[in-house]
Enzyme design. Sequence first.
Site, PDB file in Angstrom:
ATOM      1  N   PRO A 166     -39.363  35.886  -1.870  1.00 30.79           N
ATOM      2  CA  PRO A 166     -37.926  36.117  -1.694  1.00 30.79           C
ATOM      3  C   PRO A 166     -37.210  36.603  -2.953  1.00 30.79           C
ATOM      4  O   PRO A 166     -37.521  36.163  -4.064  1.00 30.79           O
ATOM      5  CB  PRO A 166     -37.390  34.742  -1.276  1.00 30.79           C
ATOM      6  CG  PRO A 166     -38.411  33.769  -1.751  1.00 30.79           C
ATOM      7  CD  PRO A 166     -39.729  34.485  -1.638  1.00 30.79           C
ATOM      8  N   ASN A 167     -36.266  37.483  -2.720  1.00 27.03           N
ATOM      9  CA  ASN A 167     -35.356  38.032  -3.736  1.00 27.03           C
ATOM     10  C   ASN A 167     -36.010  39.042  -4.685  1.00 27.03           C
ATOM     11  O   ASN A 167     -35.318  39.656  -5.495  1.00 27.03           O
ATOM     12  CB  ASN A 167     -34.684  36.913  -4.551  1.00 27.03           C
ATOM     13  CG  ASN A 167     -33.889  35.989  -3.655  1.00 27.03           C
ATOM     14  OD1 ASN A 167     -33.034  36.454  -2.890  1.00 27.03           O
ATOM     15  ND2 ASN A 167     -34.161  34.692  -3.701  1.00 27.03           N
ATOM     16  N   ARG A 171     -31.008  42.167 -10.046  1.00 28.58           N
ATOM     17  CA  ARG A 171     -30.980  40.716 -10.077  1.00 28.58           C
ATOM     18  C   ARG A 171     -31.225  40.188 -11.482  1.00 28.58           C
ATOM     19  O   ARG A 171     -32.260  40.475 -12.069  1.00 28.58           O
ATOM     20  CB  ARG A 171     -32.104  40.234  -9.155  1.00 28.58           C
ATOM     21  CG  ARG A 171     -32.340  38.778  -9.157  1.00 28.58           C
ATOM     22  CD  ARG A 171     -33.651  38.454  -8.467  1.00 28.58           C
ATOM     23  NE  ARG A 171     -33.797  37.021  -8.428  1.00 28.58           N
ATOM     24  CZ  ARG A 171     -34.945  36.384  -8.280  1.00 28.58           C
ATOM     25  NH1 ARG A 171     -36.047  37.053  -8.131  1.00 28.58           N
ATOM     26  NH2 ARG A 171     -34.968  35.083  -8.277  1.00 28.58           N
ATOM     27  N   TYR A 203     -35.136  39.249 -15.611  1.00 30.01           N
ATOM     28  CA  TYR A 203     -36.177  40.040 -14.946  1.00 30.01           C
ATOM     29  C   TYR A 203     -36.223  41.515 -15.371  1.00 30.01           C
ATOM     30  O   TYR A 203     -37.101  42.252 -14.910  1.00 30.01           O
ATOM     31  CB  TYR A 203     -35.995  39.957 -13.418  1.00 30.01           C
ATOM     32  CG  TYR A 203     -36.107  38.543 -12.892  1.00 30.01           C
ATOM     33  CD1 TYR A 203     -37.307  37.847 -12.976  1.00 30.01           C
ATOM     34  CD2 TYR A 203     -35.007  37.886 -12.333  1.00 30.01           C
ATOM     35  CE1 TYR A 203     -37.420  36.545 -12.517  1.00 30.01           C
ATOM     36  CE2 TYR A 203     -35.108  36.583 -11.860  1.00 30.01           C
ATOM     37  CZ  TYR A 203     -36.317  35.920 -11.952  1.00 30.01           C
ATOM     38  OH  TYR A 203     -36.428  34.628 -11.490  1.00 30.01           O
ATOM     39  N   ASN A 259     -46.889  36.822  -6.100  1.00 31.59           N
ATOM     40  CA  ASN A 259     -45.679  36.322  -6.752  1.00 31.59           C
ATOM     41  C   ASN A 259     -44.850  35.688  -5.635  1.00 31.59           C
ATOM     42  O   ASN A 259     -44.109  36.369  -4.925  1.00 31.59           O
ATOM     43  CB  ASN A 259     -44.892  37.435  -7.446  1.00 31.59           C
ATOM     44  CG  ASN A 259     -43.692  36.860  -8.215  1.00 31.59           C
ATOM     45  OD1 ASN A 259     -43.361  35.679  -8.079  1.00 31.59           O
ATOM     46  ND2 ASN A 259     -43.040  37.687  -9.021  1.00 31.59           N
ATOM     47  N   ALA A 302     -39.410  31.928  -5.477  1.00 34.04           N
ATOM     48  CA  ALA A 302     -38.919  30.546  -5.364  1.00 34.04           C
ATOM     49  C   ALA A 302     -39.820  29.664  -4.500  1.00 34.04           C
ATOM     50  O   ALA A 302     -39.878  28.446  -4.703  1.00 34.04           O
ATOM     51  CB  ALA A 302     -37.501  30.550  -4.799  1.00 34.04           C
ATOM     52  N   GLU A 333     -51.964  33.652  -8.943  1.00 33.02           N
ATOM     53  CA  GLU A 333     -50.511  33.413  -8.972  1.00 33.02           C
ATOM     54  C   GLU A 333     -49.915  34.179 -10.154  1.00 33.02           C
ATOM     55  O   GLU A 333     -50.411  34.064 -11.274  1.00 33.02           O
ATOM     56  CB  GLU A 333     -50.248  31.912  -9.151  1.00 33.02           C
ATOM     57  CG  GLU A 333     -48.782  31.588  -9.328  1.00 33.02           C
ATOM     58  CD  GLU A 333     -48.514  30.100  -9.564  1.00 33.02           C
ATOM     59  OE1 GLU A 333     -49.452  29.274  -9.482  1.00 33.02           O
ATOM     60  OE2 GLU A 333     -47.348  29.772  -9.851  1.00 33.02           O
ATOM     61  N   HIS A 338     -46.079  35.564 -12.125  1.00 35.85           N
ATOM     62  CA  HIS A 338     -44.620  35.551 -12.260  1.00 35.85           C
ATOM     63  C   HIS A 338     -44.226  36.516 -13.363  1.00 35.85           C
ATOM     64  O   HIS A 338     -44.917  36.617 -14.380  1.00 35.85           O
ATOM     65  CB  HIS A 338     -44.102  34.151 -12.628  1.00 35.85           C
ATOM     66  CG  HIS A 338     -44.488  33.127 -11.620  1.00 35.85           C
ATOM     67  ND1 HIS A 338     -43.838  33.002 -10.418  1.00 35.85           N
ATOM     68  CD2 HIS A 338     -45.488  32.213 -11.607  1.00 35.85           C
ATOM     69  CE1 HIS A 338     -44.416  32.044  -9.713  1.00 35.85           C
ATOM     70  NE2 HIS A 338     -45.430  31.550 -10.412  1.00 35.85           N
ATOM     71  N   ARG A 370     -38.153  27.949 -18.537  1.00 43.58           N
ATOM     72  CA  ARG A 370     -36.913  27.992 -17.758  1.00 43.58           C
ATOM     73  C   ARG A 370     -36.573  26.591 -17.217  1.00 43.58           C
ATOM     74  O   ARG A 370     -37.015  25.597 -17.770  1.00 43.58           O
ATOM     75  CB  ARG A 370     -37.053  29.043 -16.644  1.00 43.58           C
ATOM     76  CG  ARG A 370     -37.332  30.448 -17.209  1.00 43.58           C
ATOM     77  CD  ARG A 370     -37.443  31.485 -16.118  1.00 43.58           C
ATOM     78  NE  ARG A 370     -36.184  31.622 -15.393  1.00 43.58           N
ATOM     79  CZ  ARG A 370     -36.074  32.245 -14.208  1.00 43.58           C
ATOM     80  NH1 ARG A 370     -37.150  32.776 -13.641  1.00 43.58           N
ATOM     81  NH2 ARG A 370     -34.914  32.344 -13.612  1.00 43.58           N
TER      82      ARG A 370
HETATM   83  C1  DQA Z   1     -40.405  34.311 -10.378  1.00 41.29           C
HETATM   84  C2  DQA Z   1     -40.036  32.953 -10.955  1.00 41.29           C
HETATM   85  C3  DQA Z   1     -39.487  32.027  -9.888  1.00 41.29           C
HETATM   86  O1  DQA Z   1     -39.143  30.766 -10.453  1.00 41.29           O
HETATM   87  C4  DQA Z   1     -38.240  32.630  -9.273  1.00 41.29           C
HETATM   88  O2  DQA Z   1     -37.765  31.819  -8.227  1.00 41.29           O
HETATM   89  C5  DQA Z   1     -38.423  34.033  -8.840  1.00 41.29           C
HETATM   90  C6  DQA Z   1     -39.234  34.938  -9.645  1.00 41.29           C
HETATM   91  C7  DQA Z   1     -40.872  35.313 -11.459  1.00 41.29           C
HETATM   92  O3  DQA Z   1     -41.486  36.299 -11.106  1.00 41.29           O
HETATM   93  O4  DQA Z   1     -40.575  35.113 -12.644  1.00 41.29           O
HETATM   94  O5  DQA Z   1     -37.824  34.472  -7.858  1.00 41.29           O
HETATM   95  O6  DQA Z   1     -41.491  34.145  -9.469  1.00 41.29           O
END
Ligand code: DQA
Length: 143
Positions: free
Chosen positions: A9-10, A17, A22, A73, A76, A97, A99, A106
């Site tokens: 998501p997002n 964003r 990011y 990825n 959240a 995994e 990110h 964070r």
């Molecule tokens: C994320 C880190 C997560 O904590 C966050 O909710 C994201 C992006 C990252 O790529 O840094 O949406 O996965």
Amino acid sequence: MKILFLNGPNLNLLGQREPEVYGHTTLADIEAKVRERAGKLKAEIEFRQSNLEGELVTWIQQAKGRFEVIVLNAAAYTHTSVALRDAIKATGVPTIEIHLSNVYAREEFRHTSLIAPVCHGQICGFGLNSYLLGLEAAIIVNG
Ligand code: DQA
């Protein structure tokens, strides 16, 4: 070799964003870089994004027999989703995994990954390069 890149998501909002966290790179930019590198490494990739937990679960389930490795990825959902964890465990497709940000630098709630124990390994904190490192890791895992 086929590698499935899944984005949670997002991540469709990358570029607009929280650019201080990011950066300004969009998900399409990331996909283009991954495709370019994958071509050089002779790997075939599929690249998807969903804001829906269930859709990600279905894609993980369907990866069995179609993809050698998943690079995920989960955004959240990393920190909340027992369903994603169970799907990774159930299908048994090796999963990396990744990110963009260093989640350990964070907020505290980002320090817990529910999926980490069922993933082959974790890459975080390298921005767009986390995806390229994820690609390299997928190739290594596939041996
Ligand atoms: C994320 C880190 C997560 O904590 C966050 O909710 C994201 C992006 C990252 O790529 O840094 O949406 O996965």
